[in-house]
Structures are given as structure tokens and as C-alpha cells.
Design an enzyme around this catalytic site. Sequence first.
Site, PDB file in Angstrom:
ATOM      1  N   THR A 232      -0.055 -20.670  12.189  1.00 16.58           N
ATOM      2  CA  THR A 232      -1.073 -20.772  11.149  1.00 16.58           C
ATOM      3  C   THR A 232      -1.032 -19.531  10.266  1.00 16.58           C
ATOM      4  O   THR A 232      -0.616 -18.457  10.701  1.00 16.58           O
ATOM      5  CB  THR A 232      -2.496 -20.853  11.736  1.00 16.58           C
ATOM      6  OG1 THR A 232      -2.857 -19.569  12.281  1.00 16.58           O
ATOM      7  CG2 THR A 232      -2.603 -21.915  12.802  1.00 16.58           C
ATOM      8  N   ASP A 233      -1.481 -19.688   9.020  1.00 17.83           N
ATOM      9  CA  ASP A 233      -1.788 -18.497   8.252  1.00 17.83           C
ATOM     10  C   ASP A 233      -2.989 -17.836   8.919  1.00 17.83           C
ATOM     11  O   ASP A 233      -3.722 -18.467   9.679  1.00 17.83           O
ATOM     12  CB  ASP A 233      -2.086 -18.858   6.796  1.00 17.83           C
ATOM     13  CG  ASP A 233      -1.877 -17.679   5.847  1.00 17.83           C
ATOM     14  OD1 ASP A 233      -1.848 -16.517   6.323  1.00 17.83           O
ATOM     15  OD2 ASP A 233      -1.740 -17.910   4.634  1.00 17.83           O
ATOM     16  N   TRP A 234      -3.198 -16.568   8.634  1.00 16.83           N
ATOM     17  CA  TRP A 234      -4.225 -15.798   9.338  1.00 16.83           C
ATOM     18  C   TRP A 234      -5.624 -16.341   8.993  1.00 16.83           C
ATOM     19  O   TRP A 234      -6.083 -16.259   7.854  1.00 16.83           O
ATOM     20  CB  TRP A 234      -4.094 -14.325   8.991  1.00 16.83           C
ATOM     21  CG  TRP A 234      -3.251 -13.560   9.967  1.00 16.83           C
ATOM     22  CD1 TRP A 234      -3.584 -12.391  10.581  1.00 16.83           C
ATOM     23  CD2 TRP A 234      -1.950 -13.878  10.472  1.00 16.83           C
ATOM     24  NE1 TRP A 234      -2.580 -11.972  11.440  1.00 16.83           N
ATOM     25  CE2 TRP A 234      -1.569 -12.881  11.385  1.00 16.83           C
ATOM     26  CE3 TRP A 234      -1.069 -14.933  10.256  1.00 16.83           C
ATOM     27  CZ2 TRP A 234      -0.358 -12.891  12.065  1.00 16.83           C
ATOM     28  CZ3 TRP A 234       0.149 -14.956  10.926  1.00 16.83           C
ATOM     29  CH2 TRP A 234       0.488 -13.944  11.816  1.00 16.83           C
TER      30      TRP A 234
END
Length: 875
Positions: A232-234
Site C-alpha cells: 500500500t501507499d503509506w
Amino acid sequence: MSNSKKIKELLKKLTLEEKAALLEGKNEWETHDIPRLGIPSATCSDGPSGVRRQEGAGDHLGLNPSVPATCFPSAATVANSWDEALAELVGRALGEEAQALGVDFLLGPGLNIKRSPLCGRNFEYFSEDPYLAGKMAAGYVKGIQSQGVSACPKHFAVNSQEERRMAMNAVVDERTLREIYLTGFEIAVTEAKPMALMTSYNEVNGTYANENSHLLKDILREAWGYDGIVITDWGGSNDHVEGVRAGSNLEMPNPGYDSARSLIQAYKDERISMEEIDECVARLLEAVLKLADNRKKAAAAKAGKTADKAYAEKISAGESRKSADNASVENAKSEPTEQTSAATLADGNMEKAARYGIPVHEHHAIARRAAQESIVLLKNENNILPLDTQKKTVIIGNFAKEARYQGAGSSNVNSTKVENVLDLIETAPFHYTGFAQGYHRNSGRDETLEQEATALATQADQILYFFGLDEVSESEGIDRRHMRIPENQTALLEILAKTGKPVIGVLSGGSAIEMPWEGHCQAIVHTYLGGQAGAGATLDVLTGKVNPSGKLNETYPISYEDTPAYNYFPAKKRNSEYREGIFVGYRYYETVQKPVRYPFGYGLSYTTFEYSDLKVTEKEVSITLTNTGGRDGAEVAQLYIGCRDSRIFRPVRELKGFRKVFLQAGESRRVSIPLDNRAFRFWNTCTNRWDIEGADYQIQIGASADDIRLEGSLTVKGTTKRLPYEEETAAGKLSSYYGGQIQNVNDEEFAVMFGSELPEDRWSASNGKLTINDAICQMSSAKNPLARGICKILKNKKEKSEQEGKPDLNVLFIYNMPFRSVAKMTGGMVSIRMTEGMVTAVNGHFFRGLGTIIGGFFKNRKLNKTYAEKLSAKK
């Protein structure tokens, strides 16, 4: 024991709690380790243009300092080189530094499509064209992974807007999705095989990218055969259980054990199977174990002392920096920079980086070469460039003193050194007579500075004017409001032009701009964001040491109103509708013959090239390319394909190949460009596959999308007789798309193109209440006055930082993120249940919401402690 066999054994020994923990981050940058089974953690780091490995406590926004590393030119810059080998060279250097700094997953490159020039993160992305973006990204990935480090292309997918990027739904038809927004990723995945891929924050057609099984399973895993991991993106996870079910392997950064508990509960409730969990864990283990093996091999290979280790030791021993510099330069594999002054070492960054094992001089030289090959010569009236060494030349502009060399946000690098033009001027072979600042970087006009600049200019024969986009214009987390450079800079340019002295403009900036002032410049050199060595590379081009060979990776329109997505970007509510379809960038301008300032693929040289003798076969296109000028130089031959008699709507031409060729003065060479499996295909919504329309195709070779030098044809056999849109066309329902006039597509026509009823667009829930998936900036319309007040404070802080010229990334991130992300970004302090309490309070039920928050806090803390004890009990 092979890793595959080891993984099977580990899956038998891992508890459910350990498996669930592995699928979420341990802290800001590390994955979970399981010491009792010898499973190590792996380290992630931002890295599109340089490794941003933080020292001490990590944070996503770079508020804490990072270890010095080489700042290479941005992706938007290197894309102008149109050189896959150069991309791989830069990637190799990035991978080498990542390995030296203990980084396993380097989060990049970014290859989202430049749908609109206003996207604040365009400087991190390669191109408006998916073919060019994919090929350049593949080069980066190959280079990074050659050093035993995992690349992580991002953001998958359809991420074209920064504002409310975590609370936005991209509404896009399947053909546009496949042909424009996924093709670059497809090329990078299938040709370079990255070990990791990062999902985007946004929804795609109503489902978050990280839990979108159509993207992650149907396309990524099955169609492309991807066997790496998905990260995932952060803060980009919405429903962790749905993410795992879709094949997402790692939620970052560190949600505590809230996500792990939700996964365990879903298993107990039979909403997810052990097979699904094990599949995700197995892929993650495969990557982590392989990277751990690579680290061991890299450590073992560090036997002898490198030139830069010797350099660091000489510094420590108190020897002169000059001799240390010379020793390192002599051992550099690439052409070294000519000057390394004591001033550049004053902060100790080069010494510190060298102690980590980074070959600082070699990599600075690579950064310089990348900048040299990526600079674009836009204009050169009367061949004023290269500079006449006898003419008195003045330098005007703040950018010459303080280089604008990188973008803002998670890509920001703590550079080992940073060149600026004034520090290097003594080595430049031209008659330099003075400098004037001319303007302030982030404020209005200054009459005193303008007068000083004018007085200096009148004493010169020619003016080098350094200007461009400032830091506030381009940043992660905020989109641009317009395409203009600051007014104080253009006002000064007009004043300088009135002196009658030739003005040579030297532009900096990572994305397209409007240029109504172009006529005030006799020459324009666009350096984009050239990285830490960009100043030296710029002087190399200005003086003729290097012949410019960069070609624009994006179109420069005359005005923003001309752009295809003008009426659709940014999203006014939650839905970002891609009504322009496949007509992105030059595909639109060329189809409707819209005049532009500079076309896609455009760039001048100090020499000239002739194209001749086109030959077309079923497998390749070949031409003879001749350097007809008096200087050695490189040219990019660009292959475009069109189909005038197509029964489906298409752009008039599309890039399908390119070759960059270096030729000595007078040299000719036969150049071949293959016709690969993407040359004639289109996404067929009738057959739900890639098909080829049987037709006569125009095969075009050009120096840009608007400068076609040679044209031939090829009859291609089709793969199907079922073509889309025929019924719709007969009813006149897609007339905008068939004519390419897509700036004002109505609801009915877009729904036909989309293939179903359009999703409801909204700002908040239909009952007027906010949900955990609405952005914090939406509290401006909240029922709770306290929430509205907090939102106003955040907005004021955001606007103040923009006015000061330095965006507050922390404020921007909070302002645009949804409530649920508070639970994903606070290291386990906040649970999803607590964010639900926040939303309840925001929606006017303050005390009820406060009770949920307080009760949730103590319950969450207790549950986290219990979970941690279960993990440690197994050690």
C-alpha cells in the site's frame, strides 16, 4: 534449502497472529520480523530521484533528517533523454546507494500519466505517454534490481490528482484504463519484473486501488503474470481484509495491530480463508528472504576498499580535501565532475555518504551525465548558443545562485552536494562580467533588485536569465492552480528584453508551463529539475561542451484552457471523471490540430539531422539517420502509428517506439525500431481483450509528434471482426470521441463510453454526514462548529506555508487525508473504532463521539498489548 521449500515449512510453523502481523508494517519503514523463525524485517525507503533513508525515528513526510545520498535528476527530467540505457544506469546507481544504506525496497519509480499539467507531482512522473513512461520505468527497475534491491513502481493506478488523493474516485472507462493508465505499468512489470508494486490512494471506479481485484488479480496477477508483492501507499489501506483478499501483501506504515486483529476476526467469521492469507504471506516471505540473502551477498562482496572509502579515510586522517577529491575522481567509472571545491564539502555530506560506502564522485558524475542528456533546447534564434566566448555575459536570476534542482515531498533528498551556477562560473569558458539576483524566490516584485539587474544588463553583450517554477509550484500533496511561472520573474524578463540585449532564458521546473513571454528570449534552455549536478550540466550545454539532445516528454500547450482535461481537472467533488478518454496530451492536440507552444517529443540540437530511406516490414521499421551539421550529437527517432480508415475512434498518431542515436558530424547510420506486440493493438470492449483491427496503418517516423519526416504504410491482418462502438456510432452517441472534440463531453455520451450508469458524485454522504472515508478538509461543512474551526486553522496554515514558498507537507497530508487514515498512520495509537468516534463527533454528536474515542483508546491499548505479548511469547 530453497526459499520455496523454506517458505512452505514456515507457513506450517507460523501462528495466525504472526501471519497477520507480517502483512502490516512494524514501524514507519520496516516490515515485521519473526525472530523465533529467523524471519528478518525488510526496510523501505522513498527513492524516485535519490534514496531518502531516514536516521533515527522515521516519518513519511521527511520531517526528520535523512542520510546524505545522491540527488539524481527527477523522472520528468530523465524522461527527456528518451534513453532507456541511461535510465538503467541511474537505476543501478540508486540501487547501489540503497544497498549501501541498508534499504531493501526502494519506493519508485513513479510512472503515473501526466493527465493534466496541474498535477502537483508531475515532476516525479515520466510522461503523458504510456509507452515512453513504461520503457523508462523498466530501465530504472532493471538498474535498481541489478544491485539486489527491490524496485517498487508506483502508484497503481489512475493517480492523477494530489488534492484529496486519498478520498477521490477515478471514474474511467475500460479502454482508457488499459491503453493509457495501465500500459506503462504493464511494460515495467512484464519487461523488468519488479519485486514490488505500490498501489495508489484513490478508488478506481468505486473500489479502492489496494482492494480492487480487477486491478490486482485480473490484470496484474493473471494477465501480466506478476509474481511480486503489492504494497500500500503509506496510509493507503482502506479495508485491510479486502486488500488481502485482492492480493495486497503489505499494509504500510504501521497501523499497530488493529489491521492484524481485523484479519483474524475475518478468518474466524469465514470472510477470508487460510489459503488466501497464506498466499499473501508466502509472496511476502519470498521477497523478504530473497532480499535478506542479497544483503548478505552484498556484505560479503565488500572485501576491498573502494576509492570512496579511501577518500573518507583521507579526510579523517586530515589530508587535504583536494588530494582526496583527486584520488576519488581518478577512480570514478564515469566522467567525473571538474570541480569539487572545499565549500561543497563544508557540511560533511559527501564524507558521511562515503563512510556508508556510497561512491559519491562516481554517482555525482552519473547525475551530471543524466542531466546533460535530459536538457531540452527549446529555442535558438540566430544560433546564439553555444555562447560566444568573446561577448560580455551577465547572469541574472535567483535560480543561478540557489539552484531549483528537485521537487518537494517524499522524494526530497538530502544531497551529498549541490552545485549552483555561480560557484562553477570560473570553470566556464565564456566572458562572465557579473551577477544580479533580480527577484525574490517567493514574493512580489522588488524594484531595487530589478533596477540592479537592469543596470548590469545594459553593460553586457548578452544576458543569461535563470528563472522558472519555484518550490511552492510543485509538491506532493497539492496541485497547481495555473500553468504560469511567478509574475515577478516574467516582469523582470520583459524589462530585460527592453534593454535590447539578447536574453538567453534558462528554465527550471518539473512540469509544463505557459510561455506567453517566449518572444522576449532569443534562446531557451530547459533544464527541468536537474538534480545535484544540474548546474554543471547546464553550463556544459550553454558553452557547447555538450550538444543538447533532450526531447520533451510532454506537450507545452499555449494556454491551460487548451488542455484536454481542462473542464474535468481537478475533481470538484469525490468523482474524478476521465471524460477525455484516450485523448491525453499529444493524442488530443494532434488529432484536433490544436496549435501548441512546443509539441511532445520536441527538442533542438546544435547540429542537424536528416531522415531518409524508410523501410517497413511486419517486424520492424528502419531508416537512415544522418548528422548533416558540423557537430557531433544525438537524435531521437520517434515511431508513430496511425490508422486513418479505422472503424473505431483513435488518435491521429500514437508513439509505438523510439531510438536515441549518437552520430558524429557527417555520419550516417541505419536505425531499426521493432514493431512489438503493442504496435497495433487496442482494448476491445466487445471481446474484453487486446485485439488488432484489420486495416492499412500509417507508419510515421518523426523528430516530434508534430514533425513527421517519413511516412509509409503497412497492411495488418485483424484478430477479430467484432469491433466496439458500431451501434453507438450509428446512433450518433459517441460523436465527440470520433471527432476528438472531448473537452465538453456530456453525461449521456460519457455514460455510453463508460459502459454503464455513471456513479453518483458527492462531497459527503447523501444524508449530509461525513464518513471515515471523507477527507478532513471536508470538515468545512461539518455540523460541529469545533470541527469547522479546526478545518479553518488547517486551511490557514496550508495557505500561509504556500504564501511563504515552502509547502507544509505535514499540514497538506492531514488536510487531504480521510479520517480512516488517522488509524493507519499513528503507529497503533488510534484504531478504526476511534476514528468512527471522531466522525460521530464531527457530525454533531460530540459527547457520544468523545465517549467512543476515549473508550476505544483504552480498549485499543489493551488489545495491542495483548497481541504483542502473544507474539513475544512465541520467541
